[in-house]
Scaffold this active site. Structure first.
Site, short mmCIF file in Angstrom:
data_model
loop_
_atom_site.label_atom_id
_atom_site.label_comp_id
_atom_site.label_asym_id
_atom_site.label_seq_id
_atom_site.Cartn_x
_atom_site.Cartn_y
_atom_site.Cartn_z
N ASN A 148 3.65 -3.02 -11.77
CA ASN A 148 2.42 -2.84 -11.07
C ASN A 148 1.39 -3.32 -11.12
OD1 ASN A 148 0.89 -1.50 -8.88
ND2 ASN A 148 0.94 0.53 -9.85
N LYS A 197 -1.29 -3.64 -9.38
CA LYS A 197 -2.55 -3.14 -8.54
C LYS A 197 -3.19 -3.87 -7.90
CE LYS A 197 -1.95 0.40 -12.17
NZ LYS A 197 -2.44 1.49 -13.05
N HIS A 253 1.83 7.09 -6.25
CA HIS A 253 1.12 7.08 -7.70
C HIS A 253 -0.37 7.79 -7.93
CE1 HIS A 253 -1.14 4.69 -10.61
NE2 HIS A 253 0.08 4.14 -11.02
N GLU A 264 -3.08 6.92 -8.56
CA GLU A 264 -4.29 6.31 -7.99
C GLU A 264 -4.37 6.59 -6.56
OE1 GLU A 264 -3.77 2.80 -9.96
OE2 GLU A 264 -4.02 3.46 -11.82
N GLU A 316 5.01 9.98 -14.53
CA GLU A 316 3.59 9.25 -15.09
C GLU A 316 2.47 10.12 -15.47
OE1 GLU A 316 3.86 4.83 -14.01
OE2 GLU A 316 2.39 5.77 -12.73
N GLY A 332 -3.28 3.78 -18.04
CA GLY A 332 -4.48 3.16 -18.54
C GLY A 332 -5.33 3.15 -19.50
N SER A 352 0.50 3.38 -20.18
CA SER A 352 0.48 2.90 -21.48
C SER A 352 1.88 2.28 -21.98
CB SER A 352 -0.32 3.68 -22.23
OG SER A 352 -2.06 3.96 -21.62
P1 PGA Z 1 -0.57 1.36 -17.43
O1 PGA Z 1 -0.38 1.88 -15.79
O2 PGA Z 1 0.71 0.86 -17.97
O3 PGA Z 1 -1.74 0.50 -17.09
O4 PGA Z 1 -1.00 2.56 -18.26
C1 PGA Z 1 0.86 2.42 -15.50
C2 PGA Z 1 0.84 2.96 -13.85
O5 PGA Z 1 -0.23 3.03 -13.51
O6 PGA Z 1 1.84 3.02 -13.68
#
Ligand code: PGA
Length: 255
Positions: free
Chosen positions: A9, A11, A96, A98, A168, A174, A213
């Site tokens: 992803n 983003k 997601h 976010e 997740e 992140g 992560s």
């Molecule tokens: P990340 O993001 O690997 O940077 O932790 C994962 C995600 O947002 O699905």
């Protein structure tokens, strides 16, 4: 052989220059390493055509990071399921954290998106997971089952046939702190049991992944778990070096 899907992803990241470099490197990698698992890469939609016109690889797919709840009309800035399908996109990330946080998407909106994708025979990648506060209160299972229930109620008993669920935990996204392999295995096992108990879908048809992560240092341990059927990469999917390294590590594990 274990079935495994690596989802990337991007983003709100990338530009033409980066996409060019990514494609050259990936094509070279695929030449030397035929992939036995699936890769779904979700760049910003402006770059989709660049990928689809340059990479033709049986197990490599381009996905989308979002879709609208409407099919057409006066909805400035939105993209519909039909437009995605028209452009060869089958996999779509929804729910997601976010989008839940920054775009105020409720479980109801996410269920509508899920339903539309199923109606078109596309594959929703549904993200679920708890906050740090909820984890501390031992509410992980409760939160995940509620997020699943809202989909089952709206979409029906077959919702999770040919769909992907990505566990997740919000605190792991992140942050550099992933959940442990054991924690993920336990919750993915719970999710599979829960869905098979409360719907028509059999346990072995349910696909549960993990995101938060994931990098080249923990991927091997995650791959070895029975109920981690794939990973969702954020940061590691926009580092060409890390992304290729992760593919290589999975390639070497071929079980
Ligand atoms: P990340 O993001 O690997 O940077 O932790 C994962 C995600 O947002 O699905």
């Amino acid at each position: 052989m274990k079935k495994f899907t690596v989802i990337g992803n991007w983003k709100l990241n990338g530009n033409n220059n980066f996409v060019d470099k990514f494609i050259i490197k990936l094509k070279k990698y695929f030449l030397d390493n035929p992939i036995f698992y699936k890769i779904v890469l979700a760049p910003p939609l402006l770059y989709v055509h660049h990928f689809t016109s340059n990479i033709r690889e049986k197990n490599f797919f381009i996905g989308a990071q979002n879709v609208d709840i409407h099919i057409s009309g006066s909805f400035t800035g939105e993209i519909s399921v039909d437009m995605l399908q028209d452009n060869g996109i089958k996999y779509v990330i929804i729910g997601h954290s976010e989008r839940r946080k920054f775009h105020h998407e409720s479980n109801e909106i996410i269920a509508k998106k899920f339903s539309l994708l199923k109606q078109r025979n596309m594959v929703p990648i549904l993200c679920i997971g708890e906050t740090l506060e909820e984890k501390k209160q031992n509410k992980t299972q409760l939160i995940c089952s509620k997020q699943i229930d809202d989909i089952l109620k709206y979409v029906g008993e077959n919702a999770f046939k040919n769909s992907i669920i990505a566990y997740e935990p919000i605190w792991a996204i992140g942050s550099g702190y992933s959940a442990t392999a054991r924690e993920i295995q336990n919750i993915n096992n719970f999710i599979k049991n829960y869905i098979s108990d409360y719907s028509n879908v059999k346990r072995n048809e349910i696909i549960t992944q993990y995101g938060g992560s994931v990098d080249d240092l923990n991927i091997e341990e995650f791959f070895m778990q029975d109920d981690i059927d794939g990973v969702l990469l954020g940061g590691a999917s926009i580092s060409l070096h890390k992304f290729i390294k992760i593919l290589q590590l999975i390639h070497n594990l071929k079980i």
